[in-house]
Design an enzyme around this catalytic site. Structure first.
Site, PDB file in Angstrom:
ATOM      1  N   THR A 186       1.209  -0.917  -0.053  1.00 16.33           N
ATOM      2  CA  THR A 186      -0.046  -0.838  -0.213  1.00 16.33           C
ATOM      3  C   THR A 186       0.893   1.310  -0.378  1.00 16.33           C
ATOM      4  O   THR A 186       2.113   0.986   0.951  1.00 16.33           O
ATOM      5  CB  THR A 186      -0.545   0.212   1.505  1.00 16.33           C
ATOM      6  N   GLU A 332      -4.879  -3.483   4.287  1.00 16.29           N
ATOM      7  CA  GLU A 332      -4.306  -3.578   5.265  1.00 16.29           C
ATOM      8  C   GLU A 332      -5.765  -4.801   6.197  1.00 16.29           C
ATOM      9  O   GLU A 332      -5.890  -5.286   6.927  1.00 16.29           O
ATOM     10  CB  GLU A 332      -4.241  -2.997   6.775  1.00 16.29           C
ATOM     11  N   LYS A 441      -9.234  20.787  11.679  1.00 11.45           N
ATOM     12  CA  LYS A 441      -9.160  21.551  12.939  1.00 11.45           C
ATOM     13  C   LYS A 441      -9.590  23.106  13.734  1.00 11.45           C
ATOM     14  O   LYS A 441      -8.703  23.997  13.391  1.00 11.45           O
ATOM     15  CB  LYS A 441      -8.003  21.286  14.350  1.00 11.45           C
ATOM     16  N   TRP A 446     -13.995  19.487  15.236  1.00 13.16           N
ATOM     17  CA  TRP A 446     -13.196  18.730  13.059  1.00 13.16           C
ATOM     18  C   TRP A 446     -14.589  18.904  12.477  1.00 13.16           C
ATOM     19  O   TRP A 446     -15.739  18.948  12.988  1.00 13.16           O
ATOM     20  CB  TRP A 446     -13.702  17.369  13.313  1.00 13.16           C
TER      21      TRP A 446
END
Lengths: 542, 542
Positions: A186, A332, A441, A446
């Site tokens: 990856t 993954e 942020k 967020w």
């Protein structure tokens, strides 16, 4: 412990192969290759040739545990490698040919690949690296002698000559189910690519989960075309899952982004299920609009790799009667982390509520254990509000990177840290809102760059949009909207910012939008926010 | 061996429980019990009570590896035992209450059961054995205090009191996936019953296979009613498979053979899939004929345990739109050995050809490896003609009987010897023709007693038929047809023998038929050919 007294047959790719050959030998595999626009054979043929290949690999000195690389599109020869290599006890290392040459070089060296099987189209990539790949003993070009291109490479031959004259009987070794089967790197946006080393067990269990009725729902009556490349996370395990259930498999070769070729395959081969990233569907839908052609056999498409815009889902459903399933995962995670199918009663929801659910990345399937963890390490409730990093455990989730044991990729409870930021709702549906490093942020809260991007691209004059955080003296960060206009359209900063009003929280709306000719992408086709951040390093929002 | 670098999460029933609670907590479980005609709760409720039960078991001194027995119908308390016992590390030993008392006594002693959970209806069975069951420390009656029957048994209490006042939090142990989970004895027609000791892994893998689209095809949108008892091969794994996918589960308690109760459950609970032996379907169809009631929600029934007559399949399909899937297996095989669903294109076959396929026991699913072996030990081709014993390997096939290691139940290649005689066709469909000990050997050739029985019962005046081999001076054996006439019908020997003409090979047709009032059955409801052979020991066919 009192052990049960049941047989313990290893969960191996070999057992899928043996089963498919015995019970579904007549099942078809159709491919487009460089040397044949429509190759057609059966599972019986495929596994007979896999035995030729296994003998050829043995003769070439491939030992159990050796890595055998592929640089190839989706086709039947790649399918044969998918079985012959791991079932011999070696590791099928699929390399993404879209990576930068220096990344390919790094990966081959890091994996210490012994042989490499390469599509004629990717031969120039190898030729450029010739003197740098000392581990490679032989290069096998995925074609026959008649179509063999000229090449300055040494120790090179065509695939058909490589396997010819070998016996079609091969005594497959009895492997432990935890034996490594496949390797896929990856390419993170920082640092070197990292390898995920799948096991036979992880591939089998992922396939069991993939075919389940509320997941990919693959039966022997289905015809499946993976448009997701076989060099990417085992093509979402479709080459194993189809054999497990005896479905017909259609492999589109290099025609992955070619709407015309895809439409033709769907129509002629009666494809019922397909899988790919949103870009692929844009190409197909655009071709269908322009040509007026249809895809009547297609029932469902699986979309992963990036968030699927609602416009794609709606065009599929209303114009073509095709249901779109959102899915989420990564190299993954095997890849299936979540899969979006509806729960009982949801089909009766009002369109707006239903759309909200369909745009989520879906529910975990059995075998996956997900949690959402905030910055302080607290597991968050599944309330549809609380956000945090997605952490995941499961039999098809990596426990470490290949030859990279130092990497702090797992938390103290053994969960893999995905780096994706998301919320989970009470019904178990995941909604990815950002990559953790892309989160903006602002004033201690967020802002989701993905939500902003999705809202912006729903404007007809926006071809592509990206949002990054830029420093702000008061709010610490504020979002900056970066837009590529659609061809022959006009759009002002004020228009697009006003367009966002009502689509996202008011305080999320960027103060500024900039127009660019193109947005940089990574080798796997994702927006490269790293490059954008470099490009706009001097941008001032003040 | 190079090991893969993937997580290795144990395949445990605990992981199914955790998953179902988290993702499908709202899924319903509906039961009929002795104390409640319609009990209704959710997976969340069930697993909360399973934690109360686990604490109660621990307080009662149950240790990992201990056997905990059940003598119970299908209901929610039995479901709680299915999870709490194995997930605690103990073994859930389901006992068939239809066995003879001396068999129940033998089984409890052989298994050395520590606790027993019993339905009020089966309490008299235990009371009769009271002084013979020294291993049993406590008897828990599956009811509440209000409904607790009077009993002379000592150390007895009701289930609700047993679990009350315990904490609803329990720290489930992390079990090795090969830990024993469940125990079920199979009563052969000769010798003592023998125990099959399932493991967590075998139950999980069987459930993965069971829910596959070409097998039971269970999704979260389904409502499944297992009419196969939970004391028989884990009710074909349905209590695990439904939780794995979040389907609604309906447990009919003691109403397994009650057509009226079953119809009412199907209609009110909107059951889509059900599973049971042919006798159950005869009861349901007979009730539907008499009452004129319907079963509109029901889509599919799974039939195993005995061959399903075509008449049942046709009545289901043509009158009720219900598709019938034949399946084959046994206690030792988890049970799913084969499952009958069609392959692509078969739905276009002429009715007669299609019927022939549907009457077969079906194809192996991935995870099962079948072969047919003749008397000389030669593996037979899959040609639809060659017959032999079915031998089977797989992750849900027993490797030995519990505490019975001397038994020669497996062949030299490690396959379990099923004792069933069958052929396999080129498409992988199994057709059981006999039990090996029931095969009739006439003039050196085999005659299938099952084929003859099926042909005979298709006569409207035949209620039940059995065929056994009787000695013959010239042919060594010849078949004898034993018939129970349907009520208020008349039938002569000549008529029924003539009726067989054209339905089976001419030389198969018995020389004689005898009429009896009843045919003896085993405790699991199968025709007891052993008893018939004793009864007709002096019969002379000369």
């Amino acid at each position: 412990m009192l052990p049960g007294q049941m047989m313990n047959q290893p969960l191996t790719i070999t057992s899928i192969m043996r089963f498919a050959e015995q019970v579904y030998g007549g099942g078809e595999i159709v491919s487009i290759t460089a040397d044949n626009p429509r190759h057609r054979y059966t599972y019986t043929d495929a596994f007979r040739r896999a035995r030729l290949l296994a003998n050829a690999l043995k003769a070439a000195g491939v030992q159990q545990g050796d890595r055998v690389a592929t640089l190839a599109w989706n086709d039947y020869r790649h399918f044969e490698l998918y079985y012959a290599v791991p079932c011999s006890g070696a590791v099928c290392h699929t390399i993404n040919p879209r990576l930068f040459p220096e990344q390919v070089e790094y990966i081959i060296k890091h994996a210490d690949d012994k042989l490499i099987f390469v599509d004629p189209a990717f031969l120039p990539l190898l030729e450029a690296l010739e003197h740098k790949l000392s581990s490679i003993q032989q290069v096998i070009v995925l074609t026959d002698a008649c179509h063999m291109p000229q090449t300055p490479l040494k120790n090179v031959r065509d695939y058909e000559s490589f396997i010819a004259h070998h016996s079609d009987s091969f005594n497959w070794p009895e492997l432990d189910e935890n034996t490594a089967s496949s390797l896929c790197y990856t390419s993170g946006t920082t640092g070197h690519p990292k390898g995920v080393l799948y096991s036979h067990r992880s591939c089998v269990l992922h396939s069991y989960a993939a075919v389940m009725p509320d997941a990919m729902n693959i039966s022997c009556h289905d015809v499946l075309m993976p448009i997701v490349p076989m060099f990417h996370v085992n093509a979402w395990s479709t080459p194993f899952a189809t054999a497990m259930v005896g479905a017909k498999l259609v492999l589109p070769g290099s025609k992955m982004g070619d709407g015309e070729a895809l439409q033709s395959l769907i129509e002629l081969e009666k494809i019922t299920i397909s899988a790919g990233v949103p870009t692929v569907w844009l190409a197909l839908l655009s071709y269908l609009r322009d040509s007026g052609k249809t895809i009547d056999s297609l029932q469902r498409v699986l979309v992963g790799g990036a968030a699927c815009p609602l416009s794609i889902m709606e065009e599929f459903e209303h114009k073509h009667g095709v249901y779109t399933h959102h899915a989420w995962g990564m190299t993954e995670t095997g890849p299936m982390g979540t899969f979006n199918s509806l729960k009982p009663g949801m089909d009766k929801l009002a369109k707006e509520q239903l759309d909200k659910i369909k745009l989520k990345q879906g529910r975990p399937v059995y075998g996956v254990d997900l949690r959402i963890v905030d910055e302080d390490g607290n597991t968050q409730p599944w309330d549809g509000e609380s956000k945090g990093e997605v952490r995941i455990k499961g039999n098809w989730v990596c426990s470490a990177y290949y030859r990279h044991e130092g990497e702090a990729s797992h938390d103290g409870d053994g969960y893999f840290r995905t780096g994706d930021v998301a919320s989970m709702d009470p019904l178990g549906y995941l909604l990815i809102t950002d990559r953790s490093k892309d989160v903006i942020k602002s004033g201690g809260e967020w802002i989701s760059s993905i939500d902003l991007e999705n809202a912006a691209v729903s404007h007809p004059a926006v071809a592509e949009a990206a949002v990054i955080g830029v420093p702000h003296p008061k709010w610490s960060e504020r979002p900056l909207l970066i837009v590529v206009k659609a061809p022959e359209t006009d759009l002002s900063k004020e228009e697009i910012l006003a367009f966002l009003d009502g689509k996202v929280a008011k305080w999320w709306i960027p103060e500024d939008a900039v127009f660019v000719d193109a947005i940089p992408h990574t080798a796997t086709g994702k927006i490269s926010k790293k490059d954008l951040r470099i490009k706009f390093a001097d941008y001032s929002s003040a």
